[in-house]
Scaffold this motif. Structure first.
Motif, PDB file in Angstrom:
ATOM      1  N   THR A 155       0.825  -1.199   0.000  1.00 48.66           N
ATOM      2  CA  THR A 155       0.000   0.000   0.000  1.00 48.66           C
ATOM      3  C   THR A 155       0.862   1.253   0.000  1.00 48.66           C
ATOM      4  OG1 THR A 155      -1.712  -1.187   1.218  1.00 48.66           O
ATOM      5  CG2 THR A 155      -1.832   1.221   1.228  1.00 48.66           C
ATOM      6  N   ALA A 156       1.934   1.221   0.804  1.00 56.10           N
ATOM      7  CA  ALA A 156       2.816   2.381   0.871  1.00 56.10           C
ATOM      8  C   ALA A 156       3.453   2.673  -0.485  1.00 56.10           C
ATOM      9  CB  ALA A 156       3.909   2.140   1.920  1.00 56.10           C
ATOM     10  N   ARG A 157       3.851   1.628  -1.191  1.00 58.18           N
ATOM     11  CA  ARG A 157       4.467   1.833  -2.498  1.00 58.18           C
ATOM     12  C   ARG A 157       3.487   2.495  -3.462  1.00 58.18           C
ATOM     13  NH1 ARG A 157       7.195  -3.147  -1.388  1.00 58.18           N
ATOM     14  NH2 ARG A 157       5.478  -4.343  -2.266  1.00 58.18           N
ATOM     15  N   VAL A 158       2.206   2.107  -3.365  1.00 55.17           N
ATOM     16  CA  VAL A 158       1.201   2.678  -4.256  1.00 55.17           C
ATOM     17  C   VAL A 158       0.975   4.150  -3.952  1.00 55.17           C
ATOM     18  CG1 VAL A 158      -1.231   2.607  -4.932  1.00 55.17           C
ATOM     19  CG2 VAL A 158       0.056   0.476  -4.671  1.00 55.17           C
ATOM     20  N   ILE A 159       0.763   4.473  -2.664  1.00 55.38           N
ATOM     21  CA  ILE A 159       0.412   5.849  -2.326  1.00 55.38           C
ATOM     22  C   ILE A 159       1.603   6.793  -2.442  1.00 55.38           C
ATOM     23  CG2 ILE A 159      -1.519   5.151  -0.866  1.00 55.38           C
ATOM     24  CD1 ILE A 159       0.170   5.608   1.567  1.00 55.38           C
ATOM     25  N   GLY A 210       3.945   6.329  -4.610  1.00 56.17           N
ATOM     26  CA  GLY A 210       4.259   6.413  -6.025  1.00 56.17           C
ATOM     27  C   GLY A 210       3.413   7.445  -6.742  1.00 56.17           C
ATOM     28  N   HIS A 211       2.370   7.952  -6.063  1.00 56.04           N
ATOM     29  CA  HIS A 211       1.514   8.982  -6.650  1.00 56.04           C
ATOM     30  C   HIS A 211       2.229  10.322  -6.607  1.00 56.04           C
ATOM     31  CE1 HIS A 211      -1.950  11.437  -7.587  1.00 56.04           C
ATOM     32  NE2 HIS A 211      -1.824  12.078  -6.444  1.00 56.04           N
ATOM     33  N   ARG A 212       2.346  10.977  -7.743  1.00 51.87           N
ATOM     34  CA  ARG A 212       3.011  12.274  -7.790  1.00 51.87           C
ATOM     35  C   ARG A 212       2.043  13.359  -7.323  1.00 51.87           C
ATOM     36  NH1 ARG A 212       7.786  12.646 -10.385  1.00 51.87           N
ATOM     37  NH2 ARG A 212       8.520  10.815 -11.532  1.00 51.87           N
ATOM     38  N   VAL A 213       2.429  14.082  -6.291  1.00 51.32           N
ATOM     39  CA  VAL A 213       1.581  15.141  -5.738  1.00 51.32           C
ATOM     40  C   VAL A 213       1.781  16.399  -6.545  1.00 51.32           C
ATOM     41  CG1 VAL A 213       1.039  16.480  -3.685  1.00 51.32           C
ATOM     42  CG2 VAL A 213       1.802  14.114  -3.467  1.00 51.32           C
ATOM     43  N   THR A 214       0.693  16.945  -7.060  1.00 48.52           N
ATOM     44  CA  THR A 214       0.759  18.191  -7.819  1.00 48.52           C
ATOM     45  C   THR A 214       0.853  19.373  -6.869  1.00 48.52           C
ATOM     46  OG1 THR A 214      -1.635  18.499  -7.858  1.00 48.52           O
ATOM     47  CG2 THR A 214      -0.662  17.127  -9.592  1.00 48.52           C
ATOM     48  N   SER A 215       1.140  20.543  -7.424  1.00 46.56           N
ATOM     49  CA  SER A 215       1.286  21.723  -6.572  1.00 46.56           C
ATOM     50  C   SER A 215      -0.018  22.062  -5.879  1.00 46.56           C
ATOM     51  CB  SER A 215       1.747  22.917  -7.428  1.00 46.56           C
ATOM     52  OG  SER A 215       0.818  23.138  -8.484  1.00 46.56           O
ATOM     53  N   GLU A 216      -1.151  21.778  -6.555  1.00 47.31           N
ATOM     54  CA  GLU A 216      -2.455  22.072  -5.945  1.00 47.31           C
ATOM     55  C   GLU A 216      -2.753  21.135  -4.786  1.00 47.31           C
ATOM     56  OE1 GLU A 216      -1.941  21.610  -9.130  1.00 47.31           O
ATOM     57  OE2 GLU A 216      -2.214  23.615  -9.971  1.00 47.31           O
ATOM     58  N   GLU A 217      -2.160  19.934  -4.820  1.00 47.93           N
ATOM     59  CA  GLU A 217      -2.455  18.936  -3.792  1.00 47.93           C
ATOM     60  C   GLU A 217      -1.553  19.069  -2.577  1.00 47.93           C
ATOM     61  OE1 GLU A 217      -1.866  15.635  -6.469  1.00 47.93           O
ATOM     62  OE2 GLU A 217      -3.967  15.044  -6.224  1.00 47.93           O
ATOM     63  N   ARG A 218      -0.437  19.831  -2.720  1.00 46.48           N
ATOM     64  CA  ARG A 218       0.489  19.931  -1.608  1.00 46.48           C
ATOM     65  C   ARG A 218      -0.127  20.731  -0.482  1.00 46.48           C
ATOM     66  NH1 ARG A 218       4.338  21.013  -5.893  1.00 46.48           N
ATOM     67  NH2 ARG A 218       5.627  19.166  -6.245  1.00 46.48           N
ATOM     68  N   PRO A 219       0.085  20.315   0.762  1.00 46.10           N
ATOM     69  CA  PRO A 219      -0.443  21.072   1.887  1.00 46.10           C
ATOM     70  C   PRO A 219       0.243  22.429   1.988  1.00 46.10           C
ATOM     71  CG  PRO A 219       1.025  19.353   2.664  1.00 46.10           C
ATOM     72  CD  PRO A 219       0.836  19.126   1.199  1.00 46.10           C
ATOM     73  N   SER A 220      -0.515  23.409   2.383  1.00 46.45           N
ATOM     74  CA  SER A 220       0.068  24.760   2.521  1.00 46.45           C
ATOM     75  C   SER A 220       0.938  24.794   3.768  1.00 46.45           C
ATOM     76  CB  SER A 220      -1.045  25.793   2.622  1.00 46.45           C
ATOM     77  OG  SER A 220      -1.900  25.499   3.713  1.00 46.45           O
ATOM     78  N   SER A 221       1.996  25.568   3.699  1.00 42.34           N
ATOM     79  CA  SER A 221       2.908  25.683   4.844  1.00 42.34           C
ATOM     80  C   SER A 221       2.446  26.746   5.817  1.00 42.34           C
ATOM     81  CB  SER A 221       4.317  26.005   4.333  1.00 42.34           C
ATOM     82  OG  SER A 221       4.279  27.176   3.550  1.00 42.34           O
TER      83      SER A 221
END
Length: 272
Positions: free
Chosen positions: A255-259, A261-272
């Motif tokens: 499961t960890a490899r799957v999640i 392996g997903h490329r996080v886009t800039s819109e999906e990144r959490p705000s700092s």
């Protein structure tokens, strides 16, 4: 020794011989069914109480583990060391067959190209299939089952004119000794390859990869591709519970490899 004590002794001997909890429970359920029948037909007066141990929550169900591609290649490389150069090609072919088919050892050594009275392969339809008669099937009923595409391609390497008799032909081994012989040799190959699949936390005893771990590897690969009900049919399990316990949701690393392996886009990144 009274009947209840004898049953307890039987259960203790199963555990002593390293039978898995599920195996012990299955033997005891069968015994209980026989005793109930005996009481119904008047052969015995009463059925002794049989306590069937349940699998503890969180206890490990799978002895061994699936192997990686690299580990399987190491097993293939170790074959000549164990069986000798003369038998090496036949053994590599056998290991590859188990790896791609998911067959049990007993099924593989009784698999034929062209005998409809035995476990056989069938290429006559739209898709390659297994044809399994009741006497050779763990579920004890006639079935035609799907074959993994990788195994079909593996079989297609054999020229049509050579497709007769057993698919995996043991050399110089009697029918009675085949399963035991093959299983022992498989473990020796796993040991020669240095593949440890389980270590006893108390004694430190190592268990090396064997032939059944190739079936586990097949199940693990397909658990990522198909639904549990389909995996149950592909593995020829008697119940969906077996499939769920052994293969579905059991590997957190998968499961960890799957999640991850997903490329996080800039819109999906959490705000700092």
């Amino acid at each position: 020794m009274d009947t209840a004590s004898r049953i307890s002794y039987f259960q203790a001997q199963l555990i002593k011989n390293n039978a898995r909890p599920a195996t012990v429970a299955r033997h005891l359920r069968h015994l209980k069914s026989v005793l109930n029948w005996g009481k119904d037909v008047g052969l015995i007066n009463r059925v002794p109480k049989i306590k069937i141990l349940k699998q503890l929550k969180g206890a490990k169900l799978m002895r061994g583990r699936p192997l990686t591609d690299e580990e399987f290649q190491r097993m293939l490389d170790a074959v000549p060391e164990v069986v000798g150069d003369d038998l090496a090609e036949g053994w590599k072919y056998f290991l590859e067959g188990l790896w791609w088919s998911g067959l049990r050892v007993s099924e593989a050594i009784n698999l034929y190209w062209d005998r409809r009275d035995r476990l056989s392969v069938d290429f006559s339809g739209e898709y390659p299939m297994f044809r399994i008669l009741a006497e050779f099937e763990k579920g004890k009923w006639d079935r035609i089952l799907a074959m993994a595409p990788e195994f079909a391609k593996f079989l297609e390497r054999t020229p049509i004119e050579d497709r007769s008799g057993r698919i995996f032909e043991p050399a110089g081994i009697s029918i009675e000794r085949q399963r035991t012989h093959f299983s022992k040799r498989g473990t020796l190959i796993g040991k020669a390859a240095g593949i440890v699949v389980e270590t006893d936390p108390e004694t430190g005893t190592k268990r090396y990869a064997g032939l059944h771990d190739l079936r586990r590897s097949f199940g693990e690969r397909w658990a990522q591709r198909i639904l549990p009900q389909q995996l149950m049919e592909l593995m020829r399990h008697e119940s969906i519970e077996t499939t769920l316990k052994f293969y579905v949701g059991a590997d957190a690393m998968r499961t960890a490899r799957v999640i991850w392996g997903h490329r996080v886009t800039s819109e999906e990144r959490p705000s700092s």
